[in-house]
Design an enzyme around this catalytic site. Structure first.
Site, PDB file in Angstrom:
ATOM      1  N   ARG A 145      12.580 -86.343  35.896  1.00 57.96           N
ATOM      2  CA  ARG A 145      13.602 -85.541  36.573  1.00 57.96           C
ATOM      3  C   ARG A 145      14.163 -86.250  37.805  1.00 57.96           C
ATOM      4  O   ARG A 145      15.357 -86.130  38.106  1.00 57.96           O
ATOM      5  CB  ARG A 145      13.010 -84.188  36.950  1.00 57.96           C
ATOM      6  CG  ARG A 145      14.031 -83.198  37.473  1.00 57.96           C
ATOM      7  CD  ARG A 145      13.463 -81.795  37.488  1.00 57.96           C
ATOM      8  NE  ARG A 145      14.448 -80.815  37.886  1.00 57.96           N
ATOM      9  CZ  ARG A 145      14.315 -80.044  38.977  1.00 57.96           C
ATOM     10  NH1 ARG A 145      13.252 -80.156  39.754  1.00 57.96           N
ATOM     11  NH2 ARG A 145      15.255 -79.171  39.273  1.00 57.96           N
TER      12      ARG A 145
ATOM     13  N   HIS B 222      18.087 -86.665  38.659  1.00 60.99           N
ATOM     14  CA  HIS B 222      18.696 -86.172  39.904  1.00 60.99           C
ATOM     15  C   HIS B 222      19.241 -87.307  40.764  1.00 60.99           C
ATOM     16  O   HIS B 222      20.082 -87.084  41.629  1.00 60.99           O
ATOM     17  CB  HIS B 222      17.704 -85.310  40.684  1.00 60.99           C
ATOM     18  CG  HIS B 222      17.559 -83.931  40.111  1.00 60.99           C
ATOM     19  ND1 HIS B 222      17.354 -82.811  40.880  1.00 60.99           N
ATOM     20  CD2 HIS B 222      17.597 -83.494  38.828  1.00 60.99           C
ATOM     21  CE1 HIS B 222      17.272 -81.741  40.088  1.00 60.99           C
ATOM     22  NE2 HIS B 222      17.409 -82.130  38.840  1.00 60.99           N
TER      23      HIS B 222
ATOM     24  N   ASN C 104      16.955 -79.399  44.531  1.00 62.29           N
ATOM     25  CA  ASN C 104      15.831 -80.281  44.864  1.00 62.29           C
ATOM     26  C   ASN C 104      14.753 -79.642  45.741  1.00 62.29           C
ATOM     27  O   ASN C 104      13.566 -79.954  45.599  1.00 62.29           O
ATOM     28  CB  ASN C 104      16.356 -81.533  45.596  1.00 62.29           C
ATOM     29  CG  ASN C 104      17.207 -82.411  44.698  1.00 62.29           C
ATOM     30  OD1 ASN C 104      17.207 -82.251  43.476  1.00 62.29           O
ATOM     31  ND2 ASN C 104      17.945 -83.336  45.284  1.00 62.29           N
TER      32      ASN C 104
ATOM     33  N   HIS D 196      13.245 -81.018  28.665  1.00 65.12           N
ATOM     34  CA  HIS D 196      12.538 -79.775  28.971  1.00 65.12           C
ATOM     35  C   HIS D 196      11.446 -79.471  27.938  1.00 65.12           C
ATOM     36  O   HIS D 196      10.978 -78.343  27.851  1.00 65.12           O
ATOM     37  CB  HIS D 196      13.536 -78.614  29.098  1.00 65.12           C
ATOM     38  CG  HIS D 196      14.392 -78.713  30.335  1.00 65.12           C
ATOM     39  ND1 HIS D 196      15.390 -77.827  30.636  1.00 65.12           N
ATOM     40  CD2 HIS D 196      14.384 -79.619  31.356  1.00 65.12           C
ATOM     41  CE1 HIS D 196      15.970 -78.174  31.787  1.00 65.12           C
ATOM     42  NE2 HIS D 196      15.389 -79.260  32.231  1.00 65.12           N
TER      43      HIS D 196
HETATM   44  C1  HEM Z   1      21.249 -79.423  31.075  1.00 64.55           C
HETATM   45  C2  HEM Z   1      21.209 -79.126  32.353  1.00 64.55           C
HETATM   46  C3  HEM Z   1      19.926 -78.993  33.119  1.00 64.55           C
HETATM   47  C4  HEM Z   1      19.587 -77.949  33.908  1.00 64.55           C
HETATM   48  C5  HEM Z   1      20.418 -76.725  34.203  1.00 64.55           C
HETATM   49  C6  HEM Z   1      18.251 -78.211  34.394  1.00 64.55           C
HETATM   50  C7  HEM Z   1      17.564 -77.377  35.261  1.00 64.55           C
HETATM   51  C8  HEM Z   1      16.216 -77.493  35.550  1.00 64.55           C
HETATM   52  C9  HEM Z   1      15.460 -76.553  36.327  1.00 64.55           C
HETATM   53  C10 HEM Z   1      16.023 -75.307  37.009  1.00 64.55           C
HETATM   54  C11 HEM Z   1      14.169 -76.971  36.343  1.00 64.55           C
HETATM   55  C12 HEM Z   1      12.983 -76.284  37.022  1.00 64.55           C
HETATM   56  C13 HEM Z   1      12.937 -76.692  38.479  1.00 64.55           C
HETATM   57  C14 HEM Z   1      12.014 -75.825  39.315  1.00 64.55           C
HETATM   58  O1  HEM Z   1      11.847 -74.652  39.029  1.00 64.55           O
HETATM   59  O2  HEM Z   1      11.456 -76.347  40.306  1.00 64.55           O
HETATM   60  C15 HEM Z   1      14.115 -78.193  35.581  1.00 64.55           C
HETATM   61  C16 HEM Z   1      12.981 -78.927  35.355  1.00 64.55           C
HETATM   62  C17 HEM Z   1      12.965 -80.147  34.721  1.00 64.55           C
HETATM   63  N1  HEM Z   1      14.087 -80.839  34.277  1.00 64.55           N
HETATM   64 FE1  HEM Z   1      15.925 -80.113  34.052  1.00 64.55          FE
HETATM   65  N2  HEM Z   1      17.827 -79.397  33.911  1.00 64.55           N
HETATM   66  C18 HEM Z   1      18.802 -79.927  33.126  1.00 64.55           C
HETATM   67  C19 HEM Z   1      18.791 -81.155  32.502  1.00 64.55           C
HETATM   68  C20 HEM Z   1      17.762 -82.058  32.621  1.00 64.55           C
HETATM   69  C21 HEM Z   1      17.839 -83.458  32.250  1.00 64.55           C
HETATM   70  C22 HEM Z   1      19.097 -84.146  31.742  1.00 64.55           C
HETATM   71  C23 HEM Z   1      16.612 -83.993  32.495  1.00 64.55           C
HETATM   72  C24 HEM Z   1      16.126 -85.407  32.312  1.00 64.55           C
HETATM   73  C25 HEM Z   1      16.811 -86.371  31.745  1.00 64.55           C
HETATM   74  C26 HEM Z   1      15.770 -82.917  32.988  1.00 64.55           C
HETATM   75  C27 HEM Z   1      14.436 -83.033  33.262  1.00 64.55           C
HETATM   76  C28 HEM Z   1      13.646 -82.009  33.740  1.00 64.55           C
HETATM   77  C29 HEM Z   1      12.195 -82.067  33.787  1.00 64.55           C
HETATM   78  C30 HEM Z   1      11.338 -83.165  33.215  1.00 64.55           C
HETATM   79  C31 HEM Z   1      11.761 -80.896  34.429  1.00 64.55           C
HETATM   80  C32 HEM Z   1      10.323 -80.521  34.801  1.00 64.55           C
HETATM   81  C33 HEM Z   1      10.006 -81.157  36.150  1.00 64.55           C
HETATM   82  C34 HEM Z   1       8.601 -80.927  36.683  1.00 64.55           C
HETATM   83  O3  HEM Z   1       7.785 -80.297  36.050  1.00 64.55           O
HETATM   84  O4  HEM Z   1       8.350 -81.422  37.807  1.00 64.55           O
HETATM   85  N3  HEM Z   1      16.516 -81.783  33.086  1.00 64.55           N
HETATM   86  N4  HEM Z   1      15.378 -78.506  35.128  1.00 64.55           N
END
Ligand code: HEM
Ligand SMILES: *[C@@H]1O[C@H](CO)[C@@H](O)[C@H](O)[C@H]1NC(C)=O
Ligand SMILES: *[C@@H]1O[C@H](CO)[C@@H](O)[C@H](O)[C@H]1NC(C)=O
Ligand SMILES: *[C@@H]1O[C@H](CO)[C@@H](O)[C@H](O)[C@H]1NC(C)=O
Length: 327
Positions: free
Chosen positions: A64, A68, A101, A200
């Site tokens: 992530r 970002h 973030n 995800h």
């Molecule tokens: C399509 C649009 C996307 C949205 C709206 C989105 C939104 C989010 C949100 C809200 C979270 C949870 C954050 C939290 O509650 O602290 C999350 C987690 C995550 N996102 Fe996305 N995301 C998107 C696309 C992506 C992309 C493109 C990647 C990587 C290439 C990604 C990788 C991740 C990962 C791996 C997590 C888990 C992080 C952790 O456990 O520390 N996401 N995302």
């Protein structure tokens, strides 16, 4: 009048030049550190594997971080390690307190450890932006995902943008068209967006980002929603975590897409990729749910594309000694 011919040619050619800038990958290269820091990739890989062995969620957090980083660009710089810069009270505002973030990004300490090792092996050579790109690749591989060749040679920014972080990262409350536009703005296609969303399949989200999904959405699996309501109450528990892929949260597989088919996407934005059985987006989700080889291939190529978003190259930017601050 022969002197007018070149002018005419110029007018004919210039729209083509504008329409097709040279591909960024022509400037980055997988061999960038081959002579300047031959152990760079093995140092990063070993650190990532050790960190993920201690806490599998670190893999998700590193993946992530790269996302970002790459999506935030004021003009050109994208994957430029701007996300890693700490705020300095009174003099510098970074990206860490932006809405997407704050209280959410993790993995900074792992990057610090990697950078410290690289500064011992080859001082001032390997950029923090390249560390993020390689770490994301190795993190995915550590949880069983696909491998790809990482393009290298990005340099680090000397600035950051809180406002672009807030405006350019997609929101979990967005609908499909907004998600498509957010990726299109970075030169990524709908297919790239669907494949990258498969990230995800690992990691966790806070109650605050999926509360409306489990209390208010109508396209949600009812047993799934009631299970989650017991962990994420209407009031309070904002920071309580749930896995984005409840069935296999620490395996990089195609479980994310399988969840969407049974309306078990955790985020509102996730389920937007599968609203019903018809349409290009849903059929791609079904394809990835059936064929993980296809998902892995498309994911790998979309990661390379994402990693190529507006890097700083040549004499631009710098190689930071400490990823948290400008030299
Ligand atoms: C399509 C649009 C996307 C949205 C709206 C989105 C939104 C989010 C949100 C809200 C979270 C949870 C954050 C939290 O509650 O602290 C999350 C987690 C995550 N996102 Fe996305 N995301 C998107 C696309 C992506 C992309 C493109 C990647 C990587 C290439 C990604 C990788 C991740 C990962 C791996 C997590 C888990 C992080 C952790 O456990 O520390 N996401 N995302
Ligand atoms: C809800 O999820 C369960 C598995 O948790 C599945 O068996 C069921 O078919 C899903 N319901 C719908 C409507 O998709
Ligand atoms: C199905 O979902 C698509 C978006 O993926 C939407 O454009 C279309 O209107 C929906 N069709 C029905 C019948 O709900
Ligand atoms: C899955 O996708 C791969 C890559 O596109 C393809 O070679 C393979 O034939 C597909 N498998 C099935 C069962 O469709």
């Amino acid at each position: 009048m022969p002197s007018q011919i070149p002018l005419l040619l110029l007018f004919m050619i210039s729209p083509l030049l504008l329409a097709a800038p040279p591909p960024v990958s022509a400037q980055l290269s997988p061999e960038f550190y081959e002579t300047s820091c031959p152990d760079a990739l093995s140092i990063i890989g070993a650190s990532v594997r050790a960190a993920v062995a201690g806490d599998p969620r670190v893999a998700a957090s590193l993946l992530r971080l790269h996302f970002h980083d790459c999506f935030v660009q004021e003009r050109l710089p994208g994957c430029d390690a701007s996300v890693l810069l700490d705020d300095v009270a009174g003099s510098f505002t970074g990206e860490k307190t932006a809405f997407p973030n704050r209280d959410s990004l993790r993995g900074f300490e792992v990057v610090d450890v990697i950078k410290a090792s690289l500064e011992v092996a080859c001082p001032l050579v390997v950029s923090c932006a390249d560390i993020l790109a390689v770490a994301a690749r190795d993190a995915v591989a550590a949880l069983g995902g696909p491998l790809w060749t990482v393009q290298l040679g990005r340099r680090d920014s000397t600035s950051a943008s809180l406002s672009s972080t807030n405006s350019d990262l997609p929101s979990p409350f967005s609908d499909l068209n907004t998600l498509i536009s957010a990726f299109a703005k970075k030169g990524l296609s709908i297919i790239d967006m669907i494949a990258l969303s498969g990230s995800h399949t690992i990691g966790q989200a806070r109650c605050t980002v999926f509360r409306t999904r489990i209390y208010s959405d109508n396209n949600v699996n009812s047993s799934f929603a009631s299970l989650l309501r017991s962990k994420c109450s209407i009031f309070g528990k904002d920071n309580d975590l749930s896995p984005l892929d409840m069935s296999t949260p620490t395996v990089f597989d195609n479980g994310y897409y399988k969840n969407l088919l049974s309306k078990r996407g955790l985020l509102h934005s996730d389920q937007q990729l599968y609203l019903n059985e018809s349409g290009l987006v849903s059929s791609r989700v079904s394809l990835y749910a059936k064929n993980s080889t296809k998902f892995f291939r498309d994911f790998a190529s979309a990661m390379v594309k994402m990693g190529n978003i507006g890097p700083l190259i040549g004499e631009n930017g710098e190689i930071r000694t400490n990823c948290r601050k400008i030299n």
